[in-house]
Each structure stands twice: as C-alpha cells, then as structure tokens.
Write a protein that holds these residues in place. Structure first.
Motif, PDB file in Angstrom:
ATOM      1  N   ALA A   1     -38.133  -5.681   6.618  1.00 59.77           N
ATOM      2  CA  ALA A   1     -37.278  -6.869   6.729  1.00 59.77           C
ATOM      3  C   ALA A   1     -36.151  -6.827   5.702  1.00 59.77           C
ATOM      4  O   ALA A   1     -35.046  -7.297   5.956  1.00 59.77           O
ATOM      5  CB  ALA A   1     -38.119  -8.132   6.554  1.00 59.77           C
ATOM      6  N   ASP A   2     -36.426  -6.234   4.534  1.00 57.97           N
ATOM      7  CA  ASP A   2     -35.421  -6.072   3.484  1.00 57.97           C
ATOM      8  C   ASP A   2     -35.463  -4.621   3.011  1.00 57.97           C
ATOM      9  O   ASP A   2     -36.250  -4.274   2.128  1.00 57.97           O
ATOM     10  CB  ASP A   2     -35.714  -7.027   2.326  1.00 57.97           C
ATOM     11  N   PRO A   3     -34.641  -3.736   3.600  1.00 53.32           N
ATOM     12  CA  PRO A   3     -34.697  -2.328   3.220  1.00 53.32           C
ATOM     13  C   PRO A   3     -34.402  -2.074   1.738  1.00 53.32           C
ATOM     14  O   PRO A   3     -34.978  -1.157   1.150  1.00 53.32           O
ATOM     15  CB  PRO A   3     -33.631  -1.678   4.105  1.00 53.32           C
ATOM     16  N   VAL A   4     -33.518  -2.865   1.149  1.00 53.02           N
ATOM     17  CA  VAL A   4     -33.204  -2.679  -0.264  1.00 53.02           C
ATOM     18  C   VAL A   4     -34.434  -2.938  -1.116  1.00 53.02           C
ATOM     19  O   VAL A   4     -34.778  -2.154  -2.013  1.00 53.02           O
ATOM     20  CB  VAL A   4     -32.041  -3.594  -0.687  1.00 53.02           C
ATOM     21  N   GLN A   5     -35.132  -4.009  -0.834  1.00 52.14           N
ATOM     22  CA  GLN A   5     -36.343  -4.317  -1.584  1.00 52.14           C
ATOM     23  C   GLN A   5     -37.436  -3.293  -1.296  1.00 52.14           C
ATOM     24  O   GLN A   5     -38.215  -2.927  -2.185  1.00 52.14           O
ATOM     25  CB  GLN A   5     -36.834  -5.727  -1.232  1.00 52.14           C
TER      26      GLN A   5
ATOM     27  N   ARG B   1     -27.845  -0.426  -4.123  1.00 55.22           N
ATOM     28  CA  ARG B   1     -28.250  -1.639  -3.418  1.00 55.22           C
ATOM     29  C   ARG B   1     -27.167  -2.099  -2.440  1.00 55.22           C
ATOM     30  O   ARG B   1     -27.459  -2.423  -1.283  1.00 55.22           O
ATOM     31  CB  ARG B   1     -28.577  -2.753  -4.423  1.00 55.22           C
TER      32      ARG B   1
ATOM     33  N   ALA C   1     -27.424  -1.884   1.657  1.00 57.66           N
ATOM     34  CA  ALA C   1     -27.206  -3.122   2.403  1.00 57.66           C
ATOM     35  C   ALA C   1     -26.102  -2.943   3.446  1.00 57.66           C
ATOM     36  O   ALA C   1     -26.209  -3.439   4.579  1.00 57.66           O
ATOM     37  CB  ALA C   1     -26.865  -4.260   1.442  1.00 57.66           C
TER      38      ALA C   1
ATOM     39  N   GLN D   1     -29.486  -5.551  11.472  1.00 55.85           N
ATOM     40  CA  GLN D   1     -30.420  -6.628  11.152  1.00 55.85           C
ATOM     41  C   GLN D   1     -31.025  -7.282  12.392  1.00 55.85           C
ATOM     42  O   GLN D   1     -32.209  -7.633  12.410  1.00 55.85           O
ATOM     43  CB  GLN D   1     -29.714  -7.694  10.298  1.00 55.85           C
TER      44      GLN D   1
ATOM     45  N   GLN E   1     -34.224  -5.506  13.652  1.00 49.25           N
ATOM     46  CA  GLN E   1     -35.354  -5.238  12.762  1.00 49.25           C
ATOM     47  C   GLN E   1     -36.679  -5.815  13.261  1.00 49.25           C
ATOM     48  O   GLN E   1     -37.702  -5.117  13.223  1.00 49.25           O
ATOM     49  CB  GLN E   1     -35.045  -5.756  11.346  1.00 49.25           C
TER      50      GLN E   1
END
Length: 377
Positions: free
Chosen positions: A181-185, A207, A211, A218, A221
C-alpha cells in the motif's frame, strides 16, 4: 575480481570484461570428480556471456553438463537450495527442466570455499537465443506465443508450492514493493537487512524518487495486493528457453535459469515476460520502432490458450507493467554497489532501469503499448 580475457554482456548491449573469472578446466575437473554419476571432464565447450555469475558447458565421459558458479555473497548454499527445491517441484509436475546433479554428499548446491556451484544436465533442444541479451525481442511472434504457453504451464505446475519467500533480495525478482500500500515505507522496512542498499541510497533522494515511480500505479494497488501468491520464474526471456528448432513453429523444449525465482504472483511473471521480450530498452532512441507490440500480444495470447485471463486480469497486467521491474532494479543497485563495487553500473541500475523504465511508460510509445494490451482484453 575482473578477468579481462573473458567478455560478457554489458549494460549498454556491449561486451565488457567479466566481474567473475571464467571457469577453468582445473576447477571443473575438481568439482566433477566429486559427482559419482559423472566421469572426468574432457573439455569446456562454451563460456556463458551472462554477467552476474560464471557458467559453461562441459563435455564429460558421462555426457555434456552445464556448470554455474556463484560467489557466496551473491548466492549462499541455502539460497541456491531454494531455487533447486522449486525446480524439483516443477519437474515432479511434468515441466521440462534439466536434471540437477548432486555431489557425493547429496548436495546440489555445492559450496567450495568462496564459491557455490550447481551442475545441470544439458538442456534438451536448441539453445536458439543463448547469445541474446536479456532485453532483446525475439523477432518472431510465434516464438513469443510458444513462450507464453509454456509460462502458463509453469504457473499451473507451480500451484500448491508453498515454500517461504526467498531468503535474499539480491538478484531475485520479488514483488513486495509493487503490492505494498505504501512502497516507500515497505522499502524502508527492508533496509535493516540490506546494508549495501542503505549505503547507496544515502546519496539519493530515494523516497521522492520511489514515490514518483509509483504515483501512476496507485489505483491498481488493491487489486495487485489481492493476487494469489505463486512461485514464479522471474526472468522469462527467450534466452532462458530451449527450442525444438529455429522455424516459426518451434516449441519450447526446456526451461532454464531459475536464479530470479521467488514467491510473487502469476501476472507479475507475465508482465516481466513482456518487459523482457517486447521492448528493445537499449534502442529507445528509435521511438515506436523499439516497441514490439506483436511480441507482447503473442505472449498474452499464448498464455491465455493454456491459463485463462479475464478482461480485468489483462487491464491489471497493463497497470502492473510500468512498475514490475522495481524490486529487481533495486536488487541490481545493491549488487553493483555492495558486491562488485561498480559505481557506474549501480547508477545505471538506479537512473536508467529503476526510474527510466517507469518514466518511459508515460511517453507516447509506452502509452501505445499499454493501450494495445488493454485492447486485447
């Protein structure tokens, strides 16, 4: 580390000095002497031009074999056994994969000092594309269709294989970022076990870069995250297949090279096949001529003849294609920076591969390919 006498494929489609020294006859003889089912080696017939390991074909009294050697920092014995367990499962399911040999201790992943070896029987069929680089289209849509059919068969055979995820991120095609859900995280959570990548990313605004790569994706996903887990090949290019001949109607006779295999999902493998075979990435200056839409559509059509895809699957495949490379691109960054210490190659993996491939899909040729895939649904 470099052996200037052995040339391999470079990142620009050229030939460069190998990072890993070529296998020697003395080395090969010592290894094969420990495999009861093989007699002494007679001659090295061919050295592979692939750059990330060293490999060769060897003629022995017991037949011709393919030997591949990895540095332990790239593949430990345990990590290689993960590939071999998947190969064994697929062979039991009837897939045409070459036999693996075991040494006197029963090991197919043979650890010798800093090196880890594997020995395969020679693949059945013609190694038609063995000199081709990984991003070169086959030129024959009929071969792409055959490759698509075999990929679907492999996915059918992989069903029920429930091994844990690969124990390494290095040079494997995983999909955690494209399903997060959050690729960066998600990447941030991996970095404690990837010190080489951490060291490289200190010099990058990673980051924001990541993003930006994922921004157009998005909306897809949730559907990607819901895909059924499946162990997959990870590097489905025509050069990793052997063929019944060189005619248009040639069939795939053997599937090769499970080095990038991992637990992902079926559409991930099919999107990777399109990314590997249908776009001449080293010739993007040719514009639309670098895109082989017929190859992409033949791969999909061949796949669908064996394993059905509905309209929503094909649309999701197009949504996935611009980011399917991201996890592997980061693994290449890590490899070049931390293992081979090649700063230029690491930058190419980050700027040209990771970021550049994603951006290309927003160009008119990239959008035209995605539109053609959606239209084929």
């Amino acid at each position: 580390m470099t052996d200037s006498s052995h040339r391999v494929h470079g990142l620009a489609g050229d030939e460069i000095a190998a990072d890993w020294p070529a296998l020697t006859e003395h080395e090969v003889r010592a290894l094969l002497a420990d495999i009861p089912s093989l007699a002494s080696a007679r001659q090295i017939l061919w050295h592979s031009p692939r750059p990330l390991s060293a490999a060769c074909l060897v003629h022995t009294e017991g037949g011709t074999v393919f030997i591949k050697r990895h540095h332990h920092r790239v593949r430990s014995g345990d990590a290689l056994r993960e590939e071999h367990a998947f190969i064994a499962h697929l062979r039991r399911a009837g897939l045409p994969l070459a036999r693996l040999f075991a040494d006197a201790r029963g090991e197919t992943a043979m650890v010798r000092g800093d090196w880890v070896y594997e020995v395969h029987a020679q693949a059945a069929g013609v190694d038609l594309y063995r000199e081709a680089i990984s991003w070169s289209p086959p030129g024959r849509a009929a071969h792409a269709a055959s490759a698509g059919r075999m990929l679907a068969r492999l996915h059918q055979g992989a069903a029920g294989y429930a091994a844990p995820q690969r124990s390494t991120h290095l040079l494997v095609a995983r999909s955690e970022l494209v399903t997060a859900a959050d690729p960066v995280q998600a990447l941030a959570a991996q970095l404690h076990e990837r010190p080489g990548l951490v060291d490289y990313l200190r010099g990058r605004d990673w980051r924001d870069d990541l993003a930006a790569v994922f921004a157009p994706w998005q909306h897809a996903q949730p559907a990607l995250a819901a895909q059924p887990r499946l162990w997959t090949h990870g590097d489905w290019h025509v050069s990793n297949l052997c063929w019944s001949g060189d005619r248009d109607d040639a069939a795939v006779t053997t599937v090769l090279d499970f080095g990038l295999s991992a637990a992902t999902f079926a559409l991930f493998d099919l999107a990777t096949a399109i990314e590997r075979n249908a776009i001449a990435w080293l010739e993007l200056d040719r514009g639309a001529a670098a895109v082989h839409t017929d190859i992409a559509l033949a791969l999909i059509a061949g796949y669908r003849r064996v394993r059905p895809l509905d309209r929503s699957d094909v649309h999701l495949l197009a949504d996935l294609l611009p980011v399917v490379h991201v996890d592997f691109a980061l693994s290449e960054v890590e490899y070049f920076h931390a293992v081979t210490k090649d700063a230029h190659a690491a930058d190419v993996a980050y700027d040209t591969f990771l970021r550049g491939h994603a951006v290309w899909f927003s160009t008119p040729p990239g959008q035209a390919l995605l539109d053609a895939i959606r239209a084929s649904a």
